[in-house]
Design an enzyme around this catalytic site. Structure first.
Site, mmCIF file in Angstrom:
data_model
loop_
_atom_site.group_PDB
_atom_site.id
_atom_site.type_symbol
_atom_site.label_atom_id
_atom_site.label_comp_id
_atom_site.label_asym_id
_atom_site.label_seq_id
_atom_site.Cartn_x
_atom_site.Cartn_y
_atom_site.Cartn_z
ATOM 1 N NE ARG A 34 -0.618 1.793 3.568
ATOM 2 C CZ ARG A 34 0.523 2.457 3.730
ATOM 3 N NH1 ARG A 34 1.670 1.812 3.982
ATOM 4 N NH2 ARG A 34 0.540 3.775 3.626
ATOM 5 N NE ARG A 60 -6.438 0.807 -2.194
ATOM 6 C CZ ARG A 60 -5.914 1.408 -1.126
ATOM 7 N NH1 ARG A 60 -4.652 1.221 -0.813
ATOM 8 N NH2 ARG A 60 -6.650 2.220 -0.382
ATOM 9 C CG ASP A 118 -3.128 7.749 -1.819
ATOM 10 O OD1 ASP A 118 -2.790 6.587 -2.097
ATOM 11 O OD2 ASP A 118 -3.103 8.195 -0.662
ATOM 12 C CG ASN A 154 -2.829 11.477 2.513
ATOM 13 O OD1 ASN A 154 -2.196 10.632 1.875
ATOM 14 N ND2 ASN A 154 -2.584 11.730 3.788
#
EC number: 5.3.1.23
Length: 366
Positions: free
Chosen positions: A55, A100, A248, A258
């Site tokens: 991750r 994702r 992100d 984020n």
């Protein structure tokens, strides 16, 4: 078979090309166990990303690049026809991309490899495969270089003895090495800055308590875990001189997505006059996304909130659960966005564009 390791002694994600495997630290086992696992099939790689075994935006991008390269190796073993190869390649790319949706590094890395295949259309499949391997390794090398530069720029914003607050895990576990938000902390540790770092626990998956606190302690940094709702009290007491978080995705206007809870930290920091720094390698900057309102936010399973870390269920059966994985911090709350090509300050529509121009020029010269 898994291997016991130390977090600080191995890359978070690496490629074992000889055995066609991706080696990752399984982050779902931390802090209780520090182990690596080896991923071979596309299903294993997809699940490792979705289930948060690997991750953090940069680490996901590196893993996806390696994963698509391994898919290409498997496809190449069955055909030497470019068109057949590319058709199967695109299917593998789309499959990994579905794991994702919010972290832009995932699609960014996959698209980098896709461009390589298209650019080598006139070559043999083995030559295309070699080009893909080179690109996948370049993505990892770029991640390592970018995080180190983030650390240098971030450290320039700090003084010795500063108290720092971070949310979620934007550490080495979220990248290959160094991390984003933690990079200046590690460089400062080497230079005797003696920072005190406060880690939000980061509900509901506890990345701050499980991951950031673990890696910072392993590196010898003075570390304190706080519950997510304690940051206001901490800042009011003057114990925090700066907030450092990762992200992100960065929109063109400087809005940043984020881990859930980041926007709340930013609002509190703004109230107390504490600078809010977003540590963002340029691979997370998406100039095609105009504002944070255009960022798709991933919704996670209810069980992460009600059951995951408890011996017994901690909410009534049948209760509704709202569990977005990320939130968007408005650019008005952000002091600066730190990249490997410099520090962007408001107005971000101008400074981020300039940063990307600097990057484009640097890449031409490489």
């Amino acid at each position: 078979m898994s291997e016991k390791i130390s977090i600080m002694d191995i890359d978070t994600v690496s490629l074992d090309d000889e055995n066609s495997q991706i080696v990752i630290i399984d982050q779902t086992l931390l802090p209780y166990e520090t182990k690596t696992i080896r991923l071979t099939s596309q299903k294993q790689i997809w699940e490792a990303i979705y289930k948060l075994q690997v991750r953090g935006a940069p680490a996901i991008g590196v893993c996806a690049g390696f994963g698509l390269y391994l898919a290409a190796k498997e496809i190449a073993a069955g055909t030497q026809d470019y068109d057949e190869f590319y058709e199967a390649f695109v299917k593998a790319k789309d499959y990994l991309d579905s794991s994702r949706p919010t972290a832009v590094n995932l699609s960014w890395a996959l698209n980098q490899l896709d461009r390589v295949v298209c650019a080598n259309k006139g070559k043999s499949v083995p030559e295309v495969l070699e080009a893909l391997h080179k690109e996948a390794m370049r993505i990892q090398e770029e991640d390592i270089r970018a995080c180190y530069k983030l650390g240098e720029y971030g450290l320039s914003l700090l003084k010795k003895g500063d108290g720092l607050l971070t949310h979620c895990n934007a550490g080495k576990l979220a990248a290959t090495r160094y991390g984003m938000a933690t990079a200046p902390m590690y460089l400062g540790q080497e230079k005797g800055y003696n920072f005190h770092v406060y880690c939000d626990e980061t509900r509901p998956v506890l990345q701050g308590a499980r991951l950031t606190a673990k890696e910072l302690m392993d590196s010898g940094i003075d570390t304190t875990v706080i519950c997510d709702n304690m940051s206001s009290s901490l800042m009011k007491e003057g114990k925090v001189q700066a907030v450092f978080v990762g992200c992100d995705r960065v929109a063109a206007n400087g809005d940043t997505a984020n881990k859930i809870g980041t926007s709340g930290v930013a609002i509190i920091a703004k109230h107390y006059g504490v600078p809010m720094y977003i540590m963002a390698p340029t691979s997370t900057i998406d100039m095609n996304t105009a504002t944070g309102a255009d960022i798709k936010i991933e919704q996670r399973a209810a069980e992460e909130v009600t059951e995951m870390w408890y011996e017994k269920r901690m909410a009534p059966e049948g209760v509704k659960v709202y569990n977005p994985s990320f939130d968007v911090t408005d650019n008005s709350l952000i002091t600066a966005i730190v990249t490997e090509y410099g520090i962007a300050r408001p107005p971000f529509t101008e400074s981020l564009k300039k940063i990307m121009e600097i990057k484009a020029e640097a890449m031409k010269q490489e």
